[in-house]
Design a protein around this motif. Structure first.
Motif, PDB file in Angstrom:
ATOM      1  N   LEU A   7       0.677  -1.143   0.118  1.00 15.07           N
ATOM      2  CA  LEU A   7       0.107  -0.074   0.023  1.00 15.07           C
ATOM      3  C   LEU A   7       0.787   1.276  -0.214  1.00 15.07           C
ATOM      4  O   LEU A   7       0.547   2.079  -0.722  1.00 15.07           O
ATOM      5  N   PHE A   8       2.055   1.287   0.703  1.00 11.19           N
ATOM      6  CA  PHE A   8       2.740   2.389   0.719  1.00 11.19           C
ATOM      7  C   PHE A   8       3.460   2.752  -0.737  1.00 11.19           C
ATOM      8  O   PHE A   8       3.185   4.081  -1.336  1.00 11.19           O
ATOM      9  N   VAL A   9       3.700   1.809  -1.180  1.00 11.72           N
ATOM     10  CA  VAL A   9       4.428   1.741  -2.647  1.00 11.72           C
ATOM     11  C   VAL A   9       3.086   2.393  -3.525  1.00 11.72           C
ATOM     12  O   VAL A   9       3.361   3.344  -4.275  1.00 11.72           O
ATOM     13  N   LEU A  10       1.935   1.906  -3.470  1.00 19.09           N
ATOM     14  CA  LEU A  10       0.908   2.273  -4.249  1.00 19.09           C
ATOM     15  C   LEU A  10       0.437   3.583  -4.108  1.00 19.09           C
ATOM     16  O   LEU A  10       0.274   4.534  -5.049  1.00 19.09           O
ATOM     17  N   LEU A  52      -4.159   4.046   5.969  1.00 13.91           N
ATOM     18  CA  LEU A  52      -4.610   4.358   7.270  1.00 13.91           C
ATOM     19  C   LEU A  52      -5.526   3.308   7.971  1.00 13.91           C
ATOM     20  O   LEU A  52      -5.149   2.939   9.318  1.00 13.91           O
ATOM     21  N   ALA A  53      -6.193   2.469   7.243  1.00 12.57           N
ATOM     22  CA  ALA A  53      -7.393   1.534   7.880  1.00 12.57           C
ATOM     23  C   ALA A  53      -6.410   0.514   8.262  1.00 12.57           C
ATOM     24  O   ALA A  53      -6.658  -0.436   9.387  1.00 12.57           O
ATOM     25  N   VAL A  54      -5.327  -0.099   7.411  1.00 15.50           N
ATOM     26  CA  VAL A  54      -4.471  -1.336   7.794  1.00 15.50           C
ATOM     27  C   VAL A  54      -3.775  -0.739   9.007  1.00 15.50           C
ATOM     28  O   VAL A  54      -3.438  -1.800   9.951  1.00 15.50           O
ATOM     29  N   LEU A  55      -2.961   0.481   8.941  1.00 13.79           N
ATOM     30  CA  LEU A  55      -2.267   0.880  10.093  1.00 13.79           C
ATOM     31  C   LEU A  55      -3.109   0.670  11.473  1.00 13.79           C
ATOM     32  O   LEU A  55      -2.671   0.097  12.554  1.00 13.79           O
ATOM     33  N   PHE A  56      -4.301   1.206  11.510  1.00 15.64           N
ATOM     34  CA  PHE A  56      -5.153   1.283  12.710  1.00 15.64           C
ATOM     35  C   PHE A  56      -5.559  -0.012  13.147  1.00 15.64           C
ATOM     36  O   PHE A  56      -5.807  -0.379  14.181  1.00 15.64           O
ATOM     37  N   ALA A  57      -5.928  -1.048  11.900  1.00 17.41           N
ATOM     38  CA  ALA A  57      -6.451  -2.264  12.565  1.00 17.41           C
ATOM     39  C   ALA A  57      -5.237  -3.103  12.961  1.00 17.41           C
ATOM     40  O   ALA A  57      -5.503  -3.885  13.909  1.00 17.41           O
ATOM     41  N   SER A  58      -4.222  -2.995  12.481  1.00 18.02           N
ATOM     42  CA  SER A  58      -2.987  -3.934  12.953  1.00 18.02           C
ATOM     43  C   SER A  58      -2.319  -3.372  14.222  1.00 18.02           C
ATOM     44  O   SER A  58      -1.870  -4.130  15.116  1.00 18.02           O
ATOM     45  N   GLU A  59      -2.497  -1.903  14.677  1.00 22.84           N
ATOM     46  CA  GLU A  59      -1.901  -1.585  15.693  1.00 22.84           C
ATOM     47  C   GLU A  59      -3.046  -1.136  16.845  1.00 22.84           C
ATOM     48  O   GLU A  59      -2.826  -0.740  17.985  1.00 22.84           O
ATOM     49  N   GLU A  68       4.039   8.693  12.692  1.00 20.38           N
ATOM     50  CA  GLU A  68       3.532   8.214  11.457  1.00 20.38           C
ATOM     51  C   GLU A  68       2.153   8.259  11.043  1.00 20.38           C
ATOM     52  O   GLU A  68       1.726   8.903   9.953  1.00 20.38           O
ATOM     53  N   PHE A  69       1.175   7.837  11.909  1.00 18.52           N
ATOM     54  CA  PHE A  69      -0.139   7.985  11.892  1.00 18.52           C
ATOM     55  C   PHE A  69      -0.756   9.506  11.642  1.00 18.52           C
ATOM     56  O   PHE A  69      -1.385   9.985  10.593  1.00 18.52           O
ATOM     57  N   TYR A  70      -0.213  10.371  12.604  1.00 16.29           N
ATOM     58  CA  TYR A  70      -0.537  11.702  12.481  1.00 16.29           C
ATOM     59  C   TYR A  70      -0.190  12.441  11.129  1.00 16.29           C
ATOM     60  O   TYR A  70      -0.851  13.367  10.521  1.00 16.29           O
ATOM     61  N   PHE A  71       1.141  12.222  10.735  1.00 15.65           N
ATOM     62  CA  PHE A  71       1.408  12.864   9.474  1.00 15.65           C
ATOM     63  C   PHE A  71       0.847  12.305   8.373  1.00 15.65           C
ATOM     64  O   PHE A  71       0.422  12.969   7.470  1.00 15.65           O
ATOM     65  N   SER A  72       0.669  11.077   8.283  1.00 18.81           N
ATOM     66  CA  SER A  72      -0.069  10.563   7.244  1.00 18.81           C
ATOM     67  C   SER A  72      -1.747  10.959   7.084  1.00 18.81           C
ATOM     68  O   SER A  72      -2.031  11.362   5.957  1.00 18.81           O
ATOM     69  N   LEU A  73      -2.185  11.406   8.285  1.00  9.15           N
ATOM     70  CA  LEU A  73      -3.554  11.741   8.434  1.00  9.15           C
ATOM     71  C   LEU A  73      -3.576  13.051   7.984  1.00  9.15           C
ATOM     72  O   LEU A  73      -4.482  13.516   7.210  1.00  9.15           O
ATOM     73  N   LEU A  74      -2.562  13.927   8.005  1.00  9.86           N
ATOM     74  CA  LEU A  74      -2.586  15.496   7.633  1.00  9.86           C
ATOM     75  C   LEU A  74      -2.495  15.278   6.211  1.00  9.86           C
ATOM     76  O   LEU A  74      -3.295  15.996   5.525  1.00  9.86           O
ATOM     77  N   ALA A  75      -1.522  14.436   5.506  1.00 14.72           N
ATOM     78  CA  ALA A  75      -1.549  14.517   4.038  1.00 14.72           C
ATOM     79  C   ALA A  75      -3.045  13.762   3.453  1.00 14.72           C
ATOM     80  O   ALA A  75      -3.350  14.330   2.510  1.00 14.72           O
ATOM     81  N   TRP A  76      -3.654  13.149   3.955  1.00 10.58           N
ATOM     82  CA  TRP A  76      -5.014  12.508   3.736  1.00 10.58           C
ATOM     83  C   TRP A  76      -5.796  13.663   3.946  1.00 10.58           C
ATOM     84  O   TRP A  76      -6.936  13.735   2.752  1.00 10.58           O
ATOM     85  N   SER A  77      -5.912  14.210   4.808  1.00 14.66           N
ATOM     86  CA  SER A  77      -6.844  15.562   4.976  1.00 14.66           C
ATOM     87  C   SER A  77      -6.642  16.715   4.098  1.00 14.66           C
ATOM     88  O   SER A  77      -7.803  17.229   3.661  1.00 14.66           O
TER      89      SER A  77
END
Length: 289
Positions: A7-10, A52-59, A68-77
């Motif tokens: 997913l990261f690569v995609l 984001l869903a996989v990250l949240f589901a796994s952790e 990591e989650f917050y910076f990724s979430l900001l990009a998504w926002s």
């Protein structure tokens, strides 16, 4: 290769290709390339949502403690707000700002992970989620106002000097459309920023029994709020529009980036990721008043 790595690569490939094709389409005047770039950005957003869903589901709840989650979430926002404005105003031009910013922030989220800089446990919880969610949406709206403001100033100068509009200039929306983005961003962004700031101070009181600590991040956030409040007042109550509001939106977003990237990483602050290297999770304990 794990699902997370795939997913990261995609996400990265779709965002980068989308931003590149969109820029080439604008410069070359090829609407087909712009549409393809937007399509790839949409695909990247879908992959990003899954990531984001996989990250949240796994952790689980531990994801909320990860930089990591917050910076990724900001990009998504950023992209969420861009797609909304694209849907309502057909303003593809903002993709020139949204897609590259999403790439940069998404890569930044991986840099945070690589250096193992988790957020402290005290920063988790639903109340902090309100704080982060409101601020991220407000910052994303500011980013769109900044992009529209830059386009407004550029196009206005072209019109005033009576230069022929060609290539990139022809792809820009009307001045009134750029100003509409500014108005929407200010009208929605300032209340969200206020909610985010107030919830942060209330959360700090509940967590540390101290509302304000003269931390550089807090001082900068109040400075941003004051400028945002001024823009909100002048825009909605005194009828400001055009060049003044465009310039002010650019300055406010610039100060927000300084707060987000410079202060968080390079200044002594209890909001800094650099304070929590190798899993340290305790915030400083201030003396009680």
């Amino acid at each position: 290769m794990s699902a997370f790595n795939i997913l990261f690569v995609l996400v990265l490939a779709a965002y980068f290709a989308g931003a590149t094709l969109h820029l080439l389409g604008v410069v070359a005047g090829r609407p087909g390339l712009r549409r393809l770039g937007n399509g790839l950005t949409v695909a990247g957003f879908a992959f990003h949502s899954a990531d984001l869903a996989v990250l949240f589901a796994s952790e689980g709840g531990a994801a909320l403690l990860s930089g990591e989650f917050y910076f990724s979430l900001l990009a998504w926002s950023f992209l969420l707000i861009y797609f909304f404005l694209w849907w309502r105003l057909r303003l593809e031009m903002l993709g020139l700002l949204a897609a590259p910013l999403a790439v940069f922030l998404f890569l930044s989220s991986q840099a945070v992970t690589a250096t193992r800089m988790p957020l402290p446990k005290a920063l988790g919880g639903l109340f902090f989620g309100l704080h982060i969610g409101a601020l991220f949406l407000a910052i994303s709206l500011l980013a769109m106002a900044c992009g529209a403001g830059a386009a407004y100033l550029y196009l206005e100068r072209k019109i005033k000097t009576k230069e022929k509009l060609s290539g990139f200039s022809k792809a820009l929306p009307a001045l009134s459309t750029c100003d509409t983005v500014n108005r929407w961003a200010v009208a929605a962004g300032f209340p969200l920023y206020t909610v985010g700031l107030l919830s942060g101070f209330i959360w700090a009181k509940l967590t540390w029994n101290r509302i304000f600590s003269y931390d550089p991040k807090e001082i900068t956030a109040i400075g941003v709020w004051l400028l945002f409040a001024f823009l909100f007042h002048q825009r909605l109550f005194l009828g400001w529009q055009g060049r003044k509001t465009a310039r002010l939106a650019i300055w406010i977003f610039g100060l927000t980036l300084v707060s987000l990237l410079v202060i968080n990483f390079f200044m002594p602050t209890h909001h800094s990721f650099a304070r929590y290297i190798d899993g340290a999770s305790n915030l400083p304990v201030w003396p009680q008043p």
